[in-house]
Design a protein around this motif. Structure first.
Motif, PDB file in Angstrom:
ATOM      1  N   GLN A 453     -14.130  18.294  65.396  1.00 10.88           N
ATOM      2  CA  GLN A 453     -12.792  17.731  64.328  1.00 10.88           C
ATOM      3  C   GLN A 453     -13.035  16.965  64.123  1.00 10.88           C
ATOM      4  OE1 GLN A 453      -9.884  19.463  66.706  1.00 10.88           O
ATOM      5  NE2 GLN A 453      -9.695  21.656  65.948  1.00 10.88           N
ATOM      6  N   ARG A 454     -13.028  15.623  65.159  1.00 10.91           N
ATOM      7  CA  ARG A 454     -12.398  14.219  64.308  1.00 10.91           C
ATOM      8  C   ARG A 454     -13.817  13.906  63.586  1.00 10.91           C
ATOM      9  NH1 ARG A 454     -11.411  12.938  70.119  1.00 10.91           N
ATOM     10  NH2 ARG A 454     -12.982  12.069  70.369  1.00 10.91           N
ATOM     11  N   ALA A 455     -15.313  14.125  64.126  1.00 14.08           N
ATOM     12  CA  ALA A 455     -16.665  14.326  63.624  1.00 14.08           C
ATOM     13  C   ALA A 455     -16.434  14.983  62.227  1.00 14.08           C
ATOM     14  CB  ALA A 455     -17.626  14.919  64.386  1.00 14.08           C
ATOM     15  N   PHE A 456     -15.693  16.349  61.967  1.00 14.55           N
ATOM     16  CA  PHE A 456     -15.844  16.732  60.383  1.00 14.55           C
ATOM     17  C   PHE A 456     -14.783  16.256  60.144  1.00 14.55           C
ATOM     18  CE2 PHE A 456     -14.365  20.370  58.485  1.00 14.55           C
ATOM     19  CZ  PHE A 456     -14.978  20.623  57.805  1.00 14.55           C
ATOM     20  N   LEU A 457     -13.336  15.548  60.520  1.00 13.12           N
ATOM     21  CA  LEU A 457     -12.598  15.620  59.715  1.00 13.12           C
ATOM     22  C   LEU A 457     -12.505  14.439  58.572  1.00 13.12           C
ATOM     23  CD1 LEU A 457      -9.519  16.192  58.666  1.00 13.12           C
ATOM     24  CD2 LEU A 457      -8.419  13.966  60.864  1.00 13.12           C
ATOM     25  N   PRO A 458     -13.080  13.862  58.157  1.00 13.15           N
ATOM     26  CA  PRO A 458     -13.020  12.813  57.220  1.00 13.15           C
ATOM     27  C   PRO A 458     -13.667  13.436  55.826  1.00 13.15           C
ATOM     28  CG  PRO A 458     -13.948  11.872  58.890  1.00 13.15           C
ATOM     29  CD  PRO A 458     -13.847  12.957  59.507  1.00 13.15           C
ATOM     30  N   SER A 459     -14.994  14.056  56.551  1.00 14.56           N
ATOM     31  CA  SER A 459     -15.053  15.012  54.892  1.00 14.56           C
ATOM     32  C   SER A 459     -14.409  16.271  54.387  1.00 14.56           C
ATOM     33  CB  SER A 459     -16.668  15.728  55.634  1.00 14.56           C
ATOM     34  OG  SER A 459     -16.499  16.444  56.094  1.00 14.56           O
ATOM     35  N   ALA A 460     -12.894  16.513  54.798  1.00 12.00           N
ATOM     36  CA  ALA A 460     -11.841  17.672  54.437  1.00 12.00           C
ATOM     37  C   ALA A 460     -10.929  17.054  53.998  1.00 12.00           C
ATOM     38  CB  ALA A 460     -12.059  18.644  55.465  1.00 12.00           C
ATOM     39  N   LEU A 461     -11.026  15.548  54.120  1.00 13.24           N
ATOM     40  CA  LEU A 461      -9.545  14.856  53.723  1.00 13.24           C
ATOM     41  C   LEU A 461      -9.002  15.128  53.236  1.00 13.24           C
ATOM     42  CD1 LEU A 461      -8.106  13.285  56.104  1.00 13.24           C
ATOM     43  CD2 LEU A 461      -8.953  11.574  55.739  1.00 13.24           C
ATOM     44  N   SER A 462      -9.647  14.681  52.273  1.00 12.62           N
ATOM     45  CA  SER A 462      -8.887  14.712  50.577  1.00 12.62           C
ATOM     46  C   SER A 462      -9.127  16.158  50.079  1.00 12.62           C
ATOM     47  CB  SER A 462     -10.756  14.608  49.555  1.00 12.62           C
ATOM     48  OG  SER A 462     -11.601  15.604  49.537  1.00 12.62           O
ATOM     49  N   VAL A 463      -9.508  16.784  51.279  1.00 17.50           N
ATOM     50  CA  VAL A 463      -9.163  18.237  50.164  1.00 17.50           C
ATOM     51  C   VAL A 463      -7.491  19.122  50.702  1.00 17.50           C
ATOM     52  CG1 VAL A 463      -9.880  21.054  50.927  1.00 17.50           C
ATOM     53  CG2 VAL A 463     -11.313  19.092  49.637  1.00 17.50           C
ATOM     54  N   LEU A 464      -7.395  18.521  51.863  1.00 15.62           N
ATOM     55  CA  LEU A 464      -6.562  18.389  52.872  1.00 15.62           C
ATOM     56  C   LEU A 464      -5.510  17.808  52.269  1.00 15.62           C
ATOM     57  CD1 LEU A 464      -7.749  18.712  56.901  1.00 15.62           C
ATOM     58  CD2 LEU A 464      -6.936  20.658  55.100  1.00 15.62           C
ATOM     59  N   ASP A 502     -10.058  23.896  62.121  1.00 18.42           N
ATOM     60  CA  ASP A 502     -11.858  24.529  62.733  1.00 18.42           C
ATOM     61  C   ASP A 502     -12.410  25.456  61.296  1.00 18.42           C
ATOM     62  OD1 ASP A 502     -12.189  23.347  65.035  1.00 18.42           O
ATOM     63  OD2 ASP A 502      -9.838  24.465  66.296  1.00 18.42           O
ATOM     64  N   GLU A 503     -11.244  25.846  61.182  1.00 18.67           N
ATOM     65  CA  GLU A 503     -12.047  26.742  60.136  1.00 18.67           C
ATOM     66  C   GLU A 503     -12.977  26.526  59.277  1.00 18.67           C
ATOM     67  OE1 GLU A 503      -8.674  30.404  59.272  1.00 18.67           O
ATOM     68  OE2 GLU A 503      -9.743  29.800  57.319  1.00 18.67           O
ATOM     69  N   LEU A 504     -12.606  25.531  58.726  1.00 23.76           N
ATOM     70  CA  LEU A 504     -13.046  24.820  57.400  1.00 23.76           C
ATOM     71  C   LEU A 504     -14.340  24.073  58.483  1.00 23.76           C
ATOM     72  CD1 LEU A 504     -10.255  22.262  55.471  1.00 23.76           C
ATOM     73  CD2 LEU A 504     -11.581  24.405  55.198  1.00 23.76           C
ATOM     74  N   LEU A 505     -14.325  23.609  59.653  1.00 22.02           N
ATOM     75  CA  LEU A 505     -15.275  23.575  60.406  1.00 22.02           C
ATOM     76  C   LEU A 505     -17.090  24.062  60.876  1.00 22.02           C
ATOM     77  CD1 LEU A 505     -15.010  21.479  63.329  1.00 22.02           C
ATOM     78  CD2 LEU A 505     -17.076  22.856  63.408  1.00 22.02           C
ATOM     79  N   GLU A 506     -15.561  25.080  60.692  1.00 31.39           N
ATOM     80  CA  GLU A 506     -16.909  26.145  60.566  1.00 31.39           C
ATOM     81  C   GLU A 506     -17.618  27.489  59.693  1.00 31.39           C
ATOM     82  OE1 GLU A 506     -15.220  30.126  63.208  1.00 31.39           O
ATOM     83  OE2 GLU A 506     -13.707  28.802  63.590  1.00 31.39           O
ATOM     84  N   SER A 507     -17.142  27.201  58.498  1.00 30.07           N
ATOM     85  CA  SER A 507     -17.780  27.807  57.373  1.00 30.07           C
ATOM     86  C   SER A 507     -18.182  26.764  56.331  1.00 30.07           C
ATOM     87  CB  SER A 507     -16.798  29.000  56.981  1.00 30.07           C
ATOM     88  OG  SER A 507     -15.489  28.607  57.306  1.00 30.07           O
ATOM     89  N   GLY A 508     -17.898  25.586  56.848  1.00 29.06           N
ATOM     90  CA  GLY A 508     -17.522  24.920  55.713  1.00 29.06           C
ATOM     91  C   GLY A 508     -18.981  24.168  55.521  1.00 29.06           C
ATOM     92  N   GLN A 509     -19.851  24.553  56.022  1.00 27.94           N
ATOM     93  CA  GLN A 509     -21.147  23.978  55.860  1.00 27.94           C
ATOM     94  C   GLN A 509     -21.553  25.059  54.511  1.00 27.94           C
ATOM     95  OE1 GLN A 509     -23.632  23.714  59.492  1.00 27.94           O
ATOM     96  NE2 GLN A 509     -22.396  21.748  59.592  1.00 27.94           N
ATOM     97  N   ALA A 510     -21.407  25.719  54.770  1.00 30.62           N
ATOM     98  CA  ALA A 510     -22.129  26.500  53.433  1.00 30.62           C
ATOM     99  C   ALA A 510     -21.264  26.906  52.487  1.00 30.62           C
ATOM    100  CB  ALA A 510     -22.509  28.299  54.281  1.00 30.62           C
ATOM    101  N   GLY A 511     -19.539  26.704  52.430  1.00 29.07           N
ATOM    102  CA  GLY A 511     -18.690  27.015  51.391  1.00 29.07           C
ATOM    103  C   GLY A 511     -18.314  25.682  50.231  1.00 29.07           C
ATOM    104  N   ASP A 512     -17.560  26.235  49.600  1.00 29.29           N
ATOM    105  CA  ASP A 512     -16.817  24.901  49.343  1.00 29.29           C
ATOM    106  C   ASP A 512     -15.340  24.957  49.820  1.00 29.29           C
ATOM    107  OD1 ASP A 512     -15.500  23.832  46.810  1.00 29.29           O
ATOM    108  OD2 ASP A 512     -15.348  25.426  45.770  1.00 29.29           O
ATOM    109  N   LEU A 513     -15.216  23.683  50.882  1.00 32.49           N
ATOM    110  CA  LEU A 513     -14.075  22.887  51.265  1.00 32.49           C
ATOM    111  C   LEU A 513     -12.936  23.274  50.216  1.00 32.49           C
ATOM    112  CD1 LEU A 513     -15.131  19.743  52.927  1.00 32.49           C
ATOM    113  CD2 LEU A 513     -14.681  22.735  53.533  1.00 32.49           C
TER     114      LEU A 513
END
Ligand code: ADP
Ligand code: MG
Length: 576
Positions: A453-464, A502-513
Motif C-alpha cells: 500500500q505504501r509503495a502504491f499510495l503516492p500514485s493515487a494520492l492526488s485522486v484521493l 487495496d481496491e485501487l491497488l488491485e485494479s489500478g494498473q488497468a483502470g482509470d484511478l
C-alpha cells in the motif's frame, strides 16, 4: 553434497523451459538458493526494478571455492543426484539451471565463503563465461550480484512491463517468500529505500503483518494447526478482494499455484461472499514429499499431487469449519442481527461492509442525507429522469429491495445499488478542482499501511485528495488521515481508506484511478442491504434515482431495477 552435473538422461527428464522471464524470477531463484543453503537472513537489493542491479546476500552455508565454477554449469546441482531423489526432495531447487540461466542474460558475480574457511572465493562471469576468479575476504555466506539484466536480450526487455509493475512483482515475490518462511529474516531494498522487511520471528502471523499490514492481519481468522499439517489464516467474509491474487498457498514451504487448492478455499466461502469477490488466505500445507510432484513447471511454481492424495477435502473442511465457528459467535453489533447474507441478497459490489450505523441514512440530520451532493445538478441532460416512470412506494422487502407500483406494474429497486449510482453520478459531476465536502476527524488518525500500500499510495494520492481524503505523509512508513469525504458514513475511516487503497491497488494498473476511486467511494458510502428504511426515505431515494442519467445500472454494471409488467402479472394469473 558437492555440486555435480546431472547425467544427461536425468537432466532430460526435468521440466524444461525459460526460468528467467523477468527481474522477479532472478530474485526468486537467488533467494531460493539462499534458503536451500540454510540462510536465516536474506537481504535483496535492487536498482531500477532489478534491471541495473539485483544483489542477494545470505548467511547460509556458502559454496566451497572448487565448486564455485561448477555452480554455473547447466544441470549442475548439489541437491539431487538422480530424478529418484525428487521423491524425497527437501530443497526448493533441484534443476541446476538457475545460475547458468541468469549468467546467460546478465553479468553475474559471486562471492561465497563456507564457515570452515578463512577467506571467500570470487567468481565473475560475462555472457556465461568466467572472466575473473580468485580469493576474496568475505563474511560466511554468499552474495550474488546480477547487473545489466537483459541488457543484451532486447526481446526480453520488450516483454517487460513498466518499472513500477516489475518492482511490484519483485516485492510480491519477497512477500510470499517471507510468508513461506517466517523463520527467515527478509529485507528488500529498492533504489536505496527499504520497501519490505519481515522479522524472521518464526511466527506466521508476524510475517503476515509485515506483508499485509497490521490492519488486515488483525481481522484474519486462524485455520488448522501445525501438527496436523495444515495451518494459516483466512479472511472473514466482510474482508474480500476482487481478484484471487491474495490466495497464497504454500506446500512444504514452497509458494505454489494450484487451481484446485485455490478452489478448495473459494468453495468454502460459498454463500458468504458476493459474486466476483475472493477471500484472502495464507495457508500452509505439509505433505509427505513423495505425494508432491514439483517437476511440472520450469519455475517450479506449479505442483501436482499424486492421485487420491489431493488435499482439496482437507482444505475445504478446515476453512469451512473455521468460518462456521467464527460466524456462530453471537455478536451484539447491529450487523449480527441481520441474517447471514445469502448470495442473492448480498450487497453486490460492496466489498467493504462497515458495521451498519443506526443513523437514518437519508433523513434529515444524517451525514449521508445532509451532505450527499444533490444528485441531479442543473447540468444534467434534460432527458434525465424521464427514463424512470413515477413510482409509488409500497414497501420494503427483506430490508433490501424497495417495492413500488408504477404505471405498468411492479418495480423492485435494489436500495444499495440505487444509492450507489446516485452517489457515483454526483461524484462524477462534481467539477474537478472544486473543493469536495469533507468531514474533519476529531483527531488525525495514523494509518499503518502495508508495504504494498505504501509503495502504491503516492500514485493515487492526488485522486484521493480530490475526493476529500486529507492524507499527509508522516515519517517513513505512516500516513496521517485528517479528513474524509463528508458522504462517507461514520464508522472506521482508517479501514475504509485502507480497503479503498487495496481496491485501487488491485485494479489500478488497468483502470482509470479516478473512475475506480469514485466507484469505490460510492460503494462504501451507499446504504447497505439489510438497512430498514422509512417510507419517506424510500420516496426520497427513488426521487433521487429518477434524477440520475443512468438509473438502470449501478456503477459495477449490475441492474438496479427489476420490473414486473402488468402483462406479465396478468399472464401469471391467467387473466389474459
Ligand atoms: P539448483 O538450485 O537447482 O541446484 P542453481 O543453478 O540454482 O541450481 O544452483 C547451483 C548450485 O549452486 C546449487 O545446487 C548449490 O549447490 C549452489 N548454490 C547456489 N546458490 C547458493 C547459495 N546462495 N548458497 C550456497 N550454495 C549455493
Ligand atoms: Mg537454485
Amino acid at each position: 553434497m558437492s555440486i555435480q552435473v546431472l547425467p544427461p538422461g536425468e537432466a532430460g527428464k526435468i521440466a524444461a523451459g525459460e526460468v528467467i522471464e523477468r527481474p522477479a524470477s532472478v530474485v526468486k531463484e537467488l533467494v531460493e538458493n539462499a534458503l536451500d543453503a540454510g540462510a536465516t537472513s536474506i537481504a535483496v537489493e535492487v536498482r531500477e526494478s532489478g534491471l541495473s542491479l539485483i544483489r542477494v546476500t545470505d548467511d547460509g552455508s556458502g559454496i566451497p571455492p572448487d565448486d564455485l565454477p561448477l555452480a554455473f554449469l547447466r544441470h549442475a546441482t548439489s541437491k539431487i543426484r538422480s530424478l529418484a531423489d525428487l521423491y524425497s526432495l527437501a530443497t526448493l531447487g533441484f534443476r541446476g539451471e538457475a545460475l547458468p540461466s541468469i549468467a546467460a542474460v546478465a553479468e553475474v558475480s559471486v562471492i561465497s565463503r563456507t564457515r570452515d574457511r578463512d577467506a571467500g572465493a570470487y567468481l565473475e562471469l560475462r555472457r556465461g563465461q568466467v572472466i575473473q576468479q580468485g580469493a576474496r575476504g568475505a563474511a560466511p555466506g554468499t552474495t550474488v550480484t546480477v547487473r545489466r539484466l537483459f541488457a543484451e536480450v532486447p526481446a526480453r526487455l520488450k516483454f517487460l512491463k513498466s518499472p513500477r509493475t516489475e518492482l511490484s512483482h519483485i516485492s510480491n515475490m519477497m512477500g510470499h517468500l517471507a510468508l513461506a518462511r517466517p523463520e527467515v529474516h527478509f529485507q528488500l531494498i529498492a533504489d536505496g529505500r527499504r520497501v519490505f522487511e519481515s522479522p524472521g520471528s518464526g511466527r506466521l502471523s508476524d510475517a503476515i503483518v509485515s506483508w499485509h499490514g497490521a490492519e488486515v492481519s488483525g481481522r484474519l481468522i486462524a485455520v488448522g494447526n501445525q501438527p496436523d499439517g495444515l495451518w494459516g489464516y483466512i479472511s472473514p467474509p466482510e474482508l474480500s478482494r476482487s481478484t484471487r491474487s491474495d490466495l497464497s498457498l504454500f506446500v512444504n514451504g514452497r509458494w505454489v499455484q494450484n487451481a484446485r487448492l485455490a478452489y478448495a478455499i473459494i468453495d468454502a466461502y460459498q454463500g458468504l461472499l458476493p459474486p466476483g469477490r475472493y477471500p484472502l488466505a495464507v495457508l500452509h500445507l505439509r505433505v509427505p514429499p513423495e505425494v508432491l510432484d514439483v517437476n511440472v513447471h520450469p519455475a517450479k511454481a506449479e505442483v501436482r499431487f499424486s492421485q487420491g492424495q489431493e488435499p482439496y477435502p482437507l482444505v475445504y473442511r478446515a476453512v469451512r469449519e473455521a468460518l462456521a465457528e467464527k460466524l456462530d459467535v453471537p455478536a451484539v453489533t447491529p450487523r449480527a442481527t441481520r441474517p447471514v447474507i445469502p448470495e442473492a441478497q448480498a450487497a453486490r459490489g460492496a466489498p467493504y461492509t462497515p458495521p451498519i450505523t443506526e443513523q437514518p441514512l437519508l433523513g434529515a440530520g444524517s451525514p449521508a442525507g445532509t451532505t450527499a451532493p444533490a444528485p441531479a445538478p442543473a447540468g444534467q441532460p434534460a432527458t434525465a429522469g424521464s427514463r424512470l416512470p413515477v413510482m409509488r412506494v409500497l414497501g420494503q422487502m427483506n430490508a433490501t429491495f424497495i417495492v413500488a407500483e408504477g404505471p405498468d406494474g411492479i418495480y423492485m429497486v435494489d436500495q444499495h445499488r440505487a444509492h450507489e449510482q446516485i452517489l457515483y453520478e454526483a461524484l462524477a459531476s462534481q467539477e474537478r478542482g472544486r473543493e469536495p465536502e469533507v468531514q474533519l476527524l476529531l483527531e488525525p488518525l495514523v494509518l499503518h499501511l502495508s508495504p504494498r500500500q505504501r509503495a502504491f499510495l503516492p500514485s493515487a494520492l492526488s485522486v484521493l485528495r480530490e475526493m476529500g481524503f486529507d492524507l499527509e505523509s508522516f515519517g517513513e512508513d505512516a500516513w496521517l488521515l485528517r479528513a474524509v469525504p463528508a458522504l462517507l458514513p461514520a464508522g472506521d475511516p482508517a479501514s475504509a481508506v485502507s480497503s479503498l487503497i487495496d481496491e485501487l491497488l488491485e485494479s489500478g494498473q488497468a483502470g482509470d484511478l479516478r473512475e475506480l476511486a469514485r466507484k469505490g467511494l460510492a460503494c462504501r458510502a451507499a446504504l447497505k442491504a439489510g438497512q430498514p428504511m422509512s417510507a419517506g426515505e424510500m420516496r426520497e431515494l427513488l426521487m433521487q434515482l429518477e434524477g440520475c442519467s443512468n438509473p438502470l445500472l449501478c456503477p459495477h454494471g449490475d441492474p438496479i431495477i427489476v420490473h414486473l409488467s402488468r402483462t406479465q402479472l396478468e399472464r401469471q394469473f391467467r387473466r389474459s
